[in-house]
Write an enzyme that holds these catalytic residues in place. Structure first.
Site, PDB file in Angstrom:
ATOM      1  N   ASP A  29       0.822  -1.210   0.000  1.00 29.38           N
ATOM      2  CA  ASP A  29       0.000   0.000   0.000  1.00 29.38           C
ATOM      3  C   ASP A  29       0.859   1.264   0.000  1.00 29.38           C
ATOM      4  OD1 ASP A  29      -2.296   1.466   0.055  1.00 29.38           O
ATOM      5  OD2 ASP A  29      -2.674   1.201   2.195  1.00 29.38           O
ATOM      6  N   HIS A  46       2.632   3.468  -8.999  1.00 30.50           N
ATOM      7  CA  HIS A  46       2.484   2.030  -9.273  1.00 30.50           C
ATOM      8  C   HIS A  46       3.715   1.483 -10.014  1.00 30.50           C
ATOM      9  CE1 HIS A  46      -1.428   2.080  -7.608  1.00 30.50           C
ATOM     10  NE2 HIS A  46      -2.005   2.755  -8.586  1.00 30.50           N
ATOM     11  N   LEU A 143      10.810 -20.753  -4.806  1.00 31.38           N
ATOM     12  CA  LEU A 143       9.871 -19.819  -4.170  1.00 31.38           C
ATOM     13  C   LEU A 143       8.460 -19.959  -4.753  1.00 31.38           C
ATOM     14  CD1 LEU A 143       9.318 -17.237  -2.368  1.00 31.38           C
ATOM     15  CD2 LEU A 143       9.897 -15.901  -4.408  1.00 31.38           C
TER      16      LEU A 143
HETATM   17  C1  FPP Z   1      -1.962   0.176  -3.264  1.00 30.14           C
HETATM   18  O1  FPP Z   1      -1.515   1.509  -3.301  1.00 30.14           O
HETATM   19  C2  FPP Z   1      -1.462  -0.562  -4.401  1.00 30.14           C
HETATM   20  C3  FPP Z   1      -2.227  -1.177  -5.350  1.00 30.14           C
HETATM   21  C4  FPP Z   1      -3.704  -1.172  -5.340  1.00 30.14           C
HETATM   22  C5  FPP Z   1      -1.629  -1.878  -6.476  1.00 30.14           C
HETATM   23  C6  FPP Z   1      -0.388  -2.657  -6.170  1.00 30.14           C
HETATM   24  C7  FPP Z   1       0.214  -3.040  -7.446  1.00 30.14           C
HETATM   25  C8  FPP Z   1       1.527  -3.011  -7.759  1.00 30.14           C
HETATM   26  C9  FPP Z   1       2.603  -2.668  -6.803  1.00 30.14           C
HETATM   27  C10 FPP Z   1       1.993  -3.289  -9.132  1.00 30.14           C
HETATM   28  C11 FPP Z   1       1.235  -4.299  -9.958  1.00 30.14           C
HETATM   29  C12 FPP Z   1       1.553  -5.710  -9.656  1.00 30.14           C
HETATM   30  C13 FPP Z   1       2.211  -6.578 -10.445  1.00 30.14           C
HETATM   31  C14 FPP Z   1       2.243  -8.026 -10.106  1.00 30.14           C
HETATM   32  C15 FPP Z   1       2.937  -6.162 -11.643  1.00 30.14           C
HETATM   33  P1  FPP Z   1      -2.586   2.668  -3.437  1.00 30.14           P
HETATM   34  O2  FPP Z   1      -2.741   2.981  -4.878  1.00 30.14           O
HETATM   35  O3  FPP Z   1      -3.858   2.279  -2.752  1.00 30.14           O
HETATM   36  O4  FPP Z   1      -1.866   3.837  -2.680  1.00 30.14           O
HETATM   37  P2  FPP Z   1      -2.537   4.962  -1.768  1.00 30.14           P
HETATM   38  O5  FPP Z   1      -3.203   4.242  -0.610  1.00 30.14           O
HETATM   39  O6  FPP Z   1      -1.368   5.783  -1.335  1.00 30.14           O
HETATM   40  O7  FPP Z   1      -3.501   5.707  -2.622  1.00 30.14           O
END
Ligand code: FPP
Length: 252
Positions: A29, A46, A143
């Site tokens: 997150d 992201h 893994l």
């Molecule tokens: C949460 O941060 C993150 C996500 C919803 C997406 C996580 C995805 C990735 C790290 C990359 C994609 C994955 C792969 C396997 C390539 P947020 O956007 O909710 O952040 P915020 O809470 O600060 O708004």
């Protein structure tokens, strides 16, 4: 015994292989906030998040952690703007296109937790890439990398209950045969070791519909570090904190 040689410092130097978790789950997150702090669009966060993920996978592999489960996209994340969803799906495709050969070479076994075939129309390339990654790495013994995608913990539990109900209706099993072990066999995580450690970055204190069944006795580790900043040192800190926990599983 410490895992690393004398060149390691900080948490890494103190990590004890005997006290590492077998299965780590991570809620990645804080990408959006990380980008906002830099005056950039959320998608920039992201992108940086994928780099952090790459480092954490590599380090899990080096440490010999048996299973790593990451929350990439929930059933509820479709509510985000079309632009953000499109960017995340683009990153996903790029990730599998670029990384699969390397992951396979490292003997990583990929599983997708979630409803791949229930993804919205227009994402056929992503669906194919996900199925291909699972198939190509199915015999690997290193893994266990589990990517939760179009995943919800409640949806997973309902799906398991439905599968069992169908087996009862067809006469394959009797209702009184159903126990925790049989139920676990219907979850996406069937066959994986139980989750020992849940890490959540960016300081939020909630589960967000992640692994609701599987986290029954997991240890929680929440850090204020935003996901793109969560590197191997931060991971070592989390593993060290876990190693110091006294797990009682309901006993005393
Ligand atoms: C949460 O941060 C993150 C996500 C919803 C997406 C996580 C995805 C990735 C790290 C990359 C994609 C994955 C792969 C396997 C390539 P947020 O956007 O909710 O952040 P915020 O809470 O600060 O708004």
């Amino acid at each position: 015994m410490a895992i690393f040689g004398k060149d390691e410092s900080g948490a890494a130097a103190q990590l004890d292989k005997e006290r590492l978790p077998r299965h780590v789950a991570i809620i990645m997150d804080g990408n959006g906030r990380w980008a906002k702090k830099r005056g950039m669009p959320r998608t920039f966060g992201h992108k940086a998040g994928v780099e952090a993920l790459r480092e954490i996978i590599r380090h899990s592999d080096e440490l010999g952690i048996e299973a790593l489960t990451i929350y990439a996209f929930s059933c509820e994340n479709w509510k985000r703007s079309a632009e953000e969803v499109g960017a995340l799906m683009g990153l996903l495709l790029e990730y599998f296109t670029r990384e699969l050969t390397e992951l396979h070479r490292k003997n990583v076994r990929i599983r997708i937790l979630g409803d791949i075939d229930g993804m919205p129309a227009g994402l056929e390339k992503q669906q194919q890439a996900l199925h291909a990654a699972v198939e190509r790495t199915a015999q690997n013994t290193g893994l266990k990398l589990n990517i939760a995608l179009n995943y919800g913990g409640q949806q997973e539990i309902v799906r398991a209950a439905k599968n069992l109900a169908q087996k009862v209706v067809s006469g394959e099993i009797g209702a009184d045969q159903i126990d925790a072990h049989m139920f676990e066999g219907e979850l996406y995580t069937a066959g994986l070791p139980e989750v020992d450690l849940l890490i959540r970055t960016s300081g939020e204190m909630r589960l967000s519909n992640f692994l609701l069944y599987q986290l029954a006795y997991a240890e929680f580790y929440v850090t204020d570090t935003l996901w793109p900043d969560f590197g191997r040192d931060a991971y070592d800190e989390a593993l060290l904190a876990y190693a110091k926990r006294n797990r009682r599983f309901g006993g005393v």
